[in-house]
Write an enzyme that holds these catalytic residues in place. Structure first.
Site, PDB file in Angstrom:
ATOM      1  CE  LYS A 205      18.645  28.451  47.201  1.00  0.00           C
ATOM      2  NZ  LYS A 205      19.260  29.781  46.960  1.00  0.00           N
ATOM      3  CE  LYS A 207      22.299  27.846  51.579  1.00  0.00           C
ATOM      4  NZ  LYS A 207      23.034  28.877  50.803  1.00  0.00           N
ATOM      5  CG  ASP A 235      23.545  28.016  47.230  1.00  0.00           C
ATOM      6  OD1 ASP A 235      24.709  28.007  46.788  1.00  0.00           O
ATOM      7  OD2 ASP A 235      23.126  28.892  48.030  1.00  0.00           O
ATOM      8  CG  ASN A 237      26.640  28.751  49.926  1.00  0.00           C
ATOM      9  OD1 ASN A 237      25.888  28.208  50.737  1.00  0.00           O
ATOM     10  ND2 ASN A 237      26.344  29.912  49.359  1.00  0.00           N
ATOM     11  CD  GLU A 260      22.148  30.245  44.959  1.00  0.00           C
ATOM     12  OE1 GLU A 260      22.521  31.037  45.836  1.00  0.00           O
ATOM     13  OE2 GLU A 260      20.995  29.774  44.928  1.00  0.00           O
ATOM     14  CG  ASN A 289      24.119  34.373  47.257  1.00  0.00           C
ATOM     15  OD1 ASN A 289      24.722  33.325  47.042  1.00  0.00           O
ATOM     16  ND2 ASN A 289      23.868  34.809  48.475  1.00  0.00           N
ATOM     17  CG  ASP A 313      19.430  39.813  49.876  1.00  0.00           C
ATOM     18  OD1 ASP A 313      18.671  40.758  50.167  1.00  0.00           O
ATOM     19  OD2 ASP A 313      19.737  38.929  50.688  1.00  0.00           O
ATOM     20  CG  HIS A 339      20.631  34.115  48.503  1.00  0.00           C
ATOM     21  ND1 HIS A 339      20.870  34.118  49.858  1.00  0.00           N
ATOM     22  CD2 HIS A 339      20.985  32.888  48.063  1.00  0.00           C
ATOM     23  CE1 HIS A 339      21.362  32.939  50.222  1.00  0.00           C
ATOM     24  NE2 HIS A 339      21.434  32.172  49.167  1.00  0.00           N
ATOM     25  CG  ASN A 341      21.134  35.446  56.159  1.00  0.00           C
ATOM     26  OD1 ASN A 341      20.838  34.656  57.049  1.00  0.00           O
ATOM     27  ND2 ASN A 341      22.387  35.724  55.839  1.00  0.00           N
TER      28      ASN A 341
END
Length: 445
Positions: A205, A207, A235, A237, A260, A289, A313, A339, A341
């Site tokens: 994946k 970001k 993703d 965001n 995502e 997420n 998560d 997900h 962090n």
């Protein structure tokens, strides 16, 4: 017989080192912070949990100590219920969650008590002599958990005077690479190759939310060309508009497995409504997420058919809540994932147990652990081999904490000028006066 009684609860804030990873919210700082919970019972066992860092979460956890000490571990649900019923929205919590990836609101989405839940289930598992995953839903479903390679564009730390860790002399090819600049398509493919070699990842994946959507899609194409049998996802965001998301993704069905949070709220419509329109226009599978981080949000997302994959998560949902979501999704023909962090290996072990108990066919789990690997707080951290995370077999969480390393991480934490995440600080070296904008990739100004 009564179950063991809790005699002590400690909250230990800790810090570790990070790379200059880029996201929509900016660039990761040289350090990340976490909070650990250690709970002891009168049978001599210790349960552990890990949750997001920062003073707010640390203060919440310390406030819960009187509600935990003196209770039986067998009544862990009652303990957590008391914490929930006694809670109230904090000042500044407008209920929006992280629908716009405002990092300052992340602390309101993360529920501090889930670290307590983990430690209590660790104790209960030790008391009963079974792995933690056997205490969730219908028990253990698998012995190992599929994970993916979480790729990040990484900026040039040498453009700052910040104390980023330098691993350029490491003998490990991935460790040597992960602190350095990786921004081109070729460098991102090399990143994926290094992760494939070290951990065996077959799926990746990226970001996004860093460069233009078109540039990031070219990176995706390069990754797919290198790993034609891999499942590749992105993703951003919610950085892209609905129109841009449709244009970028309409011809990517044979390249992207899912996307995502490609877009978010706009024109008076919520992110859930906009993602429903995106799905209608493209037919792409969508994960989130951001727009379904609690049960009320999920109700609306499900009603609108906004998402196919909920990345639940455990730090948002709790261990039991995350697996309960997995059960609902499986019954409805949808897909569960998680997900993550920046985290230490205590969270890695927690993820392994939660995913081991998730029914059906979860999507490959995210994990930031690859960026923190080597900073172990456990003597026996679970390993990722051939793209799969092993599930500890010993009772409870099944791992042993290394208090010497914890003390070192706590000392580092106490040396830091601030304990809350700040992705804007490092960006000032790249773009003076930079400010977060949920609708603009971080390097597009």
């Amino acid at each position: 017989m009564k179950s063991p009684v809790i005699t002590e609860m400690k909250v230990i804030p800790v810090a570790g080192y990070d790379s200059m990873e880029m996201t929509l919210s900016g660039a990761h700082a040289p350090y990340f912070t976490r909070n650990l919970v250690l709970i002891k019972d009168n049978s001599g066992h210790t349960g552990i949990g890990e949750i997001h860092g920062g003073d707010y979460t640390c203060e919440c956890l310390n406030a819960y100590i009187p509600l935990v000490v003196g209770q039986e571990i067998g009544k862990y649900r009652q303990i957590l219920g008391t914490i929930h019923r006694g809670g109230k929205p904090a000042a500044g919590d407008d209920g929006e969650g992280i629908q716009s990836l405002d990092i300052s609101k992340l602390k309101f989405v993360v529920r501090a008590e889930w670290a307590i839940e983990c430690a209590l289930l660790d104790l209960l598992g030790q008391h009963l002599g079974v792995p933690l995953c056997e205490l969730l839903a219908e028990g253990k479903q698998r012995d190992k958990v599929e994970t993916l390679g979480y790729l990040f564009y990484v900026s040039d730390k040498d453009k700052t005077d910040l104390p980023y860790l330098d691993e350029s002399s490491s003998s490990d090819p991935w460790f040597k690479m992960r602190r350095g600049k990786m921004l081109s398509h070729e460098e991102m493919v090399a990143q994926a190759e290094a992760l494939h070699e070290k951990y065996g990842f077959k799926n990746f994946k990226l970001k996004g939310g860093v460069f233009s959507g078109a540039y990031e899609m070219d990176t995706i194409r390069a990754l797919k060309k290198r790993f034609p049998d891999g499942r590749i996802n992105i993703d951003p965001n919610g950085a892209w508009s609905l129109a841009e998301s449709i244009e970028l993704c309409k011809d990517m069905k044979n390249i992207l497995t899912y996307v995502e949070d490609p877009c978010g709220a706009e024109a008076g419509f919520s992110g859930r409504e906009i993602l429903a329109e995106f799905k209608n226009a493209t037919g792409m599978f969508v994960a989130t997420n951001m727009i379904a981080t609690n049960w009320r949000q999920f109700y609306h997302a499900a009603a609108l058919k906004s998402v196919d994959i909920v990345l639940a998560d455990p730090h948002f949902w709790g261990l039991e809540g995350s697996v309960r979501m997995a059960c609902v999704l499986n019954d409805w023909g949808l897909t569960w994932g998680s997900h993550s962090n920046n985290h230490f290996d205590i969270t890695l072990a927690t993820f392994a147990h939660v995913a081991a108990a998730a029914p059906g066919h979860p999507t490959a789990l995210d994990t930031h652990w690859i960026w923190q690997d080597g900073q172990n707080l456990l003597l026996d951290a679970p390993q990722i081999k051939d793209g799969y995370l092993e599930v500890p077999e010993k009772p409870g969480l099944g791992v042993t904490i290394d208090m010497k390393r914890v003390e070192e991480a706590n000392k580092l934490y106490n040396s830091l000028p601030t304990h809350d995440r700040d992705d804007a600080m490092a960006m000032q070296y790249l773009i003076p006066g930079w400010k977060f904008d949920s609708n603009k990739p971080c390097l597009v100004r």
